[in-house]
Design a protein around this motif. Structure first.
Motif, PDB file in Angstrom:
ATOM      1  N   ALA A  21       0.805  -1.214   0.000  1.00 42.44           N
ATOM      2  CA  ALA A  21       0.000   0.000   0.000  1.00 42.44           C
ATOM      3  C   ALA A  21       0.840   1.267   0.000  1.00 42.44           C
ATOM      4  O   ALA A  21       0.313   2.364  -0.153  1.00 42.44           O
ATOM      5  N   VAL A  22       2.155   1.127   0.170  1.00 46.00           N
ATOM      6  CA  VAL A  22       3.022   2.296   0.252  1.00 46.00           C
ATOM      7  C   VAL A  22       3.139   2.951  -1.119  1.00 46.00           C
ATOM      8  O   VAL A  22       3.404   2.281  -2.120  1.00 46.00           O
ATOM      9  N   ARG A  23       2.959   4.261  -1.162  1.00 48.22           N
ATOM     10  CA  ARG A  23       3.155   5.005  -2.393  1.00 48.22           C
ATOM     11  C   ARG A  23       4.648   5.302  -2.533  1.00 48.22           C
ATOM     12  O   ARG A  23       5.276   5.847  -1.624  1.00 48.22           O
ATOM     13  N   LEU A  24       5.188   4.958  -3.680  1.00 51.08           N
ATOM     14  CA  LEU A  24       6.615   5.116  -3.872  1.00 51.08           C
ATOM     15  C   LEU A  24       6.988   6.590  -3.937  1.00 51.08           C
ATOM     16  O   LEU A  24       6.276   7.395  -4.537  1.00 51.08           O
ATOM     17  N   PRO A  25       8.117   6.967  -3.325  1.00 51.10           N
ATOM     18  CA  PRO A  25       8.556   8.362  -3.357  1.00 51.10           C
ATOM     19  C   PRO A  25       8.884   8.790  -4.792  1.00 51.10           C
ATOM     20  O   PRO A  25       9.101   7.953  -5.668  1.00 51.10           O
ATOM     21  N   PRO A  26       8.938  10.073  -5.043  1.00 51.69           N
ATOM     22  CA  PRO A  26       9.308  10.543  -6.380  1.00 51.69           C
ATOM     23  C   PRO A  26      10.775  10.240  -6.684  1.00 51.69           C
ATOM     24  O   PRO A  26      11.620  10.204  -5.791  1.00 51.69           O
ATOM     25  N   ASP A  27      11.034   9.994  -7.946  1.00 53.74           N
ATOM     26  CA  ASP A  27      12.410   9.754  -8.364  1.00 53.74           C
ATOM     27  C   ASP A  27      13.198  11.063  -8.374  1.00 53.74           C
ATOM     28  O   ASP A  27      12.629  12.146  -8.514  1.00 53.74           O
ATOM     29  N   GLN A  28      14.498  10.937  -8.231  1.00 54.11           N
ATOM     30  CA  GLN A  28      15.392  12.086  -8.345  1.00 54.11           C
ATOM     31  C   GLN A  28      16.393  11.818  -9.455  1.00 54.11           C
ATOM     32  O   GLN A  28      17.314  11.018  -9.304  1.00 54.11           O
ATOM     33  N   ALA A  29      16.179  12.443 -10.615  1.00 59.40           N
ATOM     34  CA  ALA A  29      17.094  12.284 -11.732  1.00 59.40           C
ATOM     35  C   ALA A  29      18.379  13.052 -11.462  1.00 59.40           C
ATOM     36  O   ALA A  29      18.424  13.975 -10.651  1.00 59.40           O
ATOM     37  N   TYR A  30      19.427  12.643 -12.159  1.00 61.51           N
ATOM     38  CA  TYR A  30      20.695  13.362 -12.057  1.00 61.51           C
ATOM     39  C   TYR A  30      21.285  13.533 -13.452  1.00 61.51           C
ATOM     40  O   TYR A  30      21.409  12.565 -14.215  1.00 61.51           O
ATOM     41  N   ASP A  31      21.624  14.752 -13.794  1.00 60.67           N
ATOM     42  CA  ASP A  31      22.274  15.074 -15.057  1.00 60.67           C
ATOM     43  C   ASP A  31      23.764  15.262 -14.802  1.00 60.67           C
ATOM     44  O   ASP A  31      24.176  16.273 -14.237  1.00 60.67           O
ATOM     45  N   ASP A  32      24.533  14.286 -15.199  1.00 58.52           N
ATOM     46  CA  ASP A  32      25.978  14.316 -14.978  1.00 58.52           C
ATOM     47  C   ASP A  32      26.640  14.948 -16.203  1.00 58.52           C
ATOM     48  O   ASP A  32      26.675  14.352 -17.292  1.00 58.52           O
ATOM     49  N   LYS A  33      27.174  16.132 -16.040  1.00 57.88           N
ATOM     50  CA  LYS A  33      27.798  16.867 -17.141  1.00 57.88           C
ATOM     51  C   LYS A  33      29.284  16.562 -17.288  1.00 57.88           C
ATOM     52  O   LYS A  33      29.952  17.105 -18.173  1.00 57.88           O
ATOM     53  N   THR A  34      29.813  15.696 -16.419  1.00 57.15           N
ATOM     54  CA  THR A  34      31.240  15.384 -16.451  1.00 57.15           C
ATOM     55  C   THR A  34      31.555  14.467 -17.623  1.00 57.15           C
ATOM     56  O   THR A  34      30.851  13.485 -17.866  1.00 57.15           O
ATOM     57  N   LEU A  35      32.617  14.770 -18.338  1.00 58.98           N
ATOM     58  CA  LEU A  35      33.079  13.916 -19.430  1.00 58.98           C
ATOM     59  C   LEU A  35      34.193  13.023 -18.891  1.00 58.98           C
ATOM     60  O   LEU A  35      35.281  13.496 -18.562  1.00 58.98           O
ATOM     61  N   TYR A  36      33.891  11.730 -18.771  1.00 55.77           N
ATOM     62  CA  TYR A  36      34.854  10.787 -18.202  1.00 55.77           C
ATOM     63  C   TYR A  36      35.768  10.241 -19.295  1.00 55.77           C
ATOM     64  O   TYR A  36      35.350   9.989 -20.429  1.00 55.77           O
ATOM     65  N   GLY A  37      37.036  10.047 -18.917  1.00 54.15           N
ATOM     66  CA  GLY A  37      38.025   9.531 -19.857  1.00 54.15           C
ATOM     67  C   GLY A  37      38.450   8.125 -19.495  1.00 54.15           C
ATOM     68  O   GLY A  37      38.584   7.788 -18.312  1.00 54.15           O
ATOM     69  N   PHE A  38      38.674   7.291 -20.515  1.00 48.35           N
ATOM     70  CA  PHE A  38      38.976   5.886 -20.277  1.00 48.35           C
ATOM     71  C   PHE A  38      40.335   5.465 -20.823  1.00 48.35           C
ATOM     72  O   PHE A  38      40.676   4.285 -20.802  1.00 48.35           O
ATOM     73  N   GLY A  39      41.119   6.422 -21.288  1.00 51.15           N
ATOM     74  CA  GLY A  39      42.462   6.113 -21.749  1.00 51.15           C
ATOM     75  C   GLY A  39      43.395   5.836 -20.592  1.00 51.15           C
ATOM     76  O   GLY A  39      43.130   6.198 -19.438  1.00 51.15           O
ATOM     77  N   ALA A  40      44.513   5.205 -20.906  1.00 46.28           N
ATOM     78  CA  ALA A  40      45.481   4.856 -19.860  1.00 46.28           C
ATOM     79  C   ALA A  40      45.963   6.075 -19.098  1.00 46.28           C
ATOM     80  O   ALA A  40      46.190   6.010 -17.880  1.00 46.28           O
ATOM     81  N   ASN A  41      46.102   7.201 -19.767  1.00 46.72           N
ATOM     82  CA  ASN A  41      46.670   8.403 -19.146  1.00 46.72           C
ATOM     83  C   ASN A  41      45.611   9.392 -18.672  1.00 46.72           C
ATOM     84  O   ASN A  41      45.962  10.498 -18.238  1.00 46.72           O
ATOM     85  N   ASP A  42      44.356   9.015 -18.742  1.00 49.15           N
ATOM     86  CA  ASP A  42      43.291   9.920 -18.299  1.00 49.15           C
ATOM     87  C   ASP A  42      43.166   9.918 -16.787  1.00 49.15           C
ATOM     88  O   ASP A  42      43.335   8.886 -16.121  1.00 49.15           O
ATOM     89  N   GLY A  43      42.858  11.097 -16.238  1.00 53.31           N
ATOM     90  CA  GLY A  43      42.585  11.266 -14.821  1.00 53.31           C
ATOM     91  C   GLY A  43      41.717  12.497 -14.640  1.00 53.31           C
ATOM     92  O   GLY A  43      42.032  13.567 -15.170  1.00 53.31           O
ATOM     93  N   LEU A  44      40.638  12.384 -13.901  1.00 53.65           N
ATOM     94  CA  LEU A  44      39.686  13.475 -13.745  1.00 53.65           C
ATOM     95  C   LEU A  44      40.231  14.510 -12.761  1.00 53.65           C
ATOM     96  O   LEU A  44      40.659  14.146 -11.661  1.00 53.65           O
ATOM     97  N   PRO A  45      40.209  15.796 -13.123  1.00 53.95           N
ATOM     98  CA  PRO A  45      40.623  16.825 -12.155  1.00 53.95           C
ATOM     99  C   PRO A  45      39.744  16.789 -10.911  1.00 53.95           C
ATOM    100  O   PRO A  45      38.523  16.595 -10.992  1.00 53.95           O
ATOM    101  N   LEU A  46      40.345  16.991  -9.754  1.00 57.21           N
ATOM    102  CA  LEU A  46      39.619  16.903  -8.493  1.00 57.21           C
ATOM    103  C   LEU A  46      38.442  17.871  -8.447  1.00 57.21           C
ATOM    104  O   LEU A  46      37.395  17.553  -7.861  1.00 57.21           O
TER     105      LEU A  46
END
Length: 503
Positions: A21-46
């Motif tokens: 009978a519980v009504r489910l809470p509303p969802d919270q979407a997230y828009d991630d604008k970060t561009l992730y890198g997958f190369g060997a030398n990639d590292g995300l700035p802090l």
């Protein structure tokens, strides 16, 4: 900088009422604008690192019982415990049943292997609340494969966290580290340890029963990781080793030695294609017979062949043929038979799968083009489904493409571990079991897996001697036994018993 507060506590604030009978809470979407890198030398700035997440709420009915659960998709920061400096931003998707006491509710961390694989296969194929229907091994389903509520989901038994290794999924090293910093046996296990400790701290799961579930390369990772967690004071309740390769030095694909431990897998595949004479009435009994044959006849003959090129007897060649369906002349030509040669020649004009020897494709067909039809079969459908699932179901929108597999990682992987060029992680598992004598270990294996043969795993685990909390289970199917519908049903039942067993 790290916004990880409210998103993780929403499901615990509803009043106690009948779950249906519980009504489910509303969802919270997230828009991630970060561009992730997958190369060997990639590292995300802090400065670009966050711990934000999308939160969605769902309900599934399993065995007539309604279960409300929360799905959380986002990043947490793994931090070096010695320096306190951020190491990597690790992407995960967690499924947690609502209104369960955290101190009693198990939480299981799932991950695939590669090295360089995301967790997509376990995530969308095994025990999460949703799964891809493949029809394995005959694949009658049209593509895209159906995506359904998973009646064998473990959400009724344990919370689940699917974790992507650095450089896969949406996980990336944090500068000045690069992805390659964590592309090695020890560094990889270390960053997984640091992620898990972060997760259980942020989500108040310090008192929960904690399990690890690793597949393929994820199994040596699990051995090393279990020992690191125990040393760090994070007590585990159990680990599951799916399709294990625990000692690379004992596998003929790696060491160039005897393929004897592969033989029972060859026999299982031959029996599946009805090539064995006489046809076995019971697969389990036939596999026991195959193990005995390896010990008494095949392995000694292979050892003699490797030592002095002594040819096999005609009687032995006949028995090899009867037990596998692989012709005598080809056994004579390739007596220490490697899995690649077996897969190319068992069925004339066709190629059978490495991950699942029951999958067959005609030579020259698109499904045979990449060398393993059992892998080709699922790669694009799983890739497409994950691309759709993140934004539409999990409400996680990203400008980056989810990285299913990173071929760069395995090319530069640092395999050395504990003084060996290739890892042998049985000592790590033994050390974890010494530190935690009640640690439950379940090894899950597919009879038709020609990538990590089940008998090789048994021999490796046999080095532990007699230990009270070790179980070994076998199922019809390949590397991903859970893709075979009948086996997934049995696996679910066995896993529920495993979680419920005392330690």
């Amino acid at each position: 900088m790290f916004g990880f507060g409210a998103n993780h506590a929403l499901a615990q604030k509803a009043p106690q009422r009948d779950i249906a009978a519980v009504r489910l809470p509303p969802d919270q979407a997230y828009d991630d604008k970060t561009l992730y890198g997958f190369g060997a030398n990639d590292g995300l700035p802090l400065a670009q690192v966050t711990e934000n997440a999308a939160v969605t709420h769902r309900r599934i009915t399993i065995n007539g019982k309604n279960i409300n659960y929360t799905a959380t998709a986002g990043h947490l920061t793994a931090t070096d415990p010695k320096t306190g400096k951020p190491e990597a931003t690790v992407f995960y998707v967690a499924y947690t049943a609502d209104k369960q006491p955290a101190q009693k509710r198990p939480v299981t961390f799932f991950y695939n292997g590669g090295p360089g694989s995301s967790s997509v296969w376990l995530h969308l194929g095994s025990f999460s609340p949703k799964r891809v229907v493949t029809g394995d091994p005959n694949t009658p389903e049209p593509t895209p494969f159906p995506f359904v509520d998973n009646q064998e989901s473990l959400i009724d038994t344990t919370d689940m966290v699917f974790v992507d290794a650095v450089g896969t999924g949406l996980s990336e090293a944090i500068s000045p580290n690069t992805n390659q910093t964590f592309w090695g046996v020890d560094a990889d296990a270390g960053v997984f340890r640091d992620f898990i400790q972060r997760y259980i701290t942020v989500n108040n799961r310090l008192q929960s029963p904690i399990y690890l579930y690793g597949e393929s390369y994820g199994t040596p990772r699990t051995d090393v990781l279990a020992n690191l967690l125990e040393i760090a004071g994070t007590k585990l309740t159990g680990i599951v080793l799916q399709s294990a390769i625990l000692n690379y030095n004992s596998n003929a694909d790696m060491n160039g030695g005897s393929y004897g431990p592969f033989f029972p897998g060859y026999a299982a595949v031959g029996a599946y294609f009805k090539l064995v004479t006489p046809a076995p009435g019971n697969l389990t009994a036939f596999m026991a017979q195959s193990r005995r044959f390896v010990v008494s006849r095949y392995e000694p003959a292979v050892d003699a062949f490797l030592a002095s090129q002594k040819p096999p007897s005609a009687d032995l060649l006949n028995q090899l043929y009867w037990n596998t369906g692989y012709p005598q002349a080809q056994w004579s030509a390739d007596f220490n038979l490697d899995e690649g040669t077996f897969r190319q020649n068992l069925i004339p004009g066709s190629l059978i799968g490495r991950y699942d020897g029951r999958v067959v494709a005609v030579n020259g067909s698109p499904q045979a083009a990449d060398g393993d039809p059992s892998s080709t079969l699922i790669t694009q459908p799983f890739t497409d489904r994950m691309k759709d699932y993140l934004p539409h179901d999990l409400k996680y929108n990203t400008v980056s493409s989810y990285n299913i597999s990173n071929g760069n990682a395995i090319q530069v992987w640092v395999w050395s571990h504990d003084g060996l060029v290739m890892p042998d992680t049985i000592p790590d598992l033994a050390a974890a079991m010494y530190l935690n004598p009640k640690l439950k270990v379940l090894s899950v294996n597919g009879y038709h897996d020609l990538a990590t043969p089940f008998y090789n795993t048994e021999l490796d685990l046999g080095r532990l001697g007699t230990v009270p909390y070790l179980q070994i289970a076998h199922y019809r199917g390949g590397h991903m036994t859970y893709l075979f519908d009948p086996s997934r049903v049995v696996m679910k039942a066995d896993l529920v018993k495993y979680y419920g067993s005392g330690s």
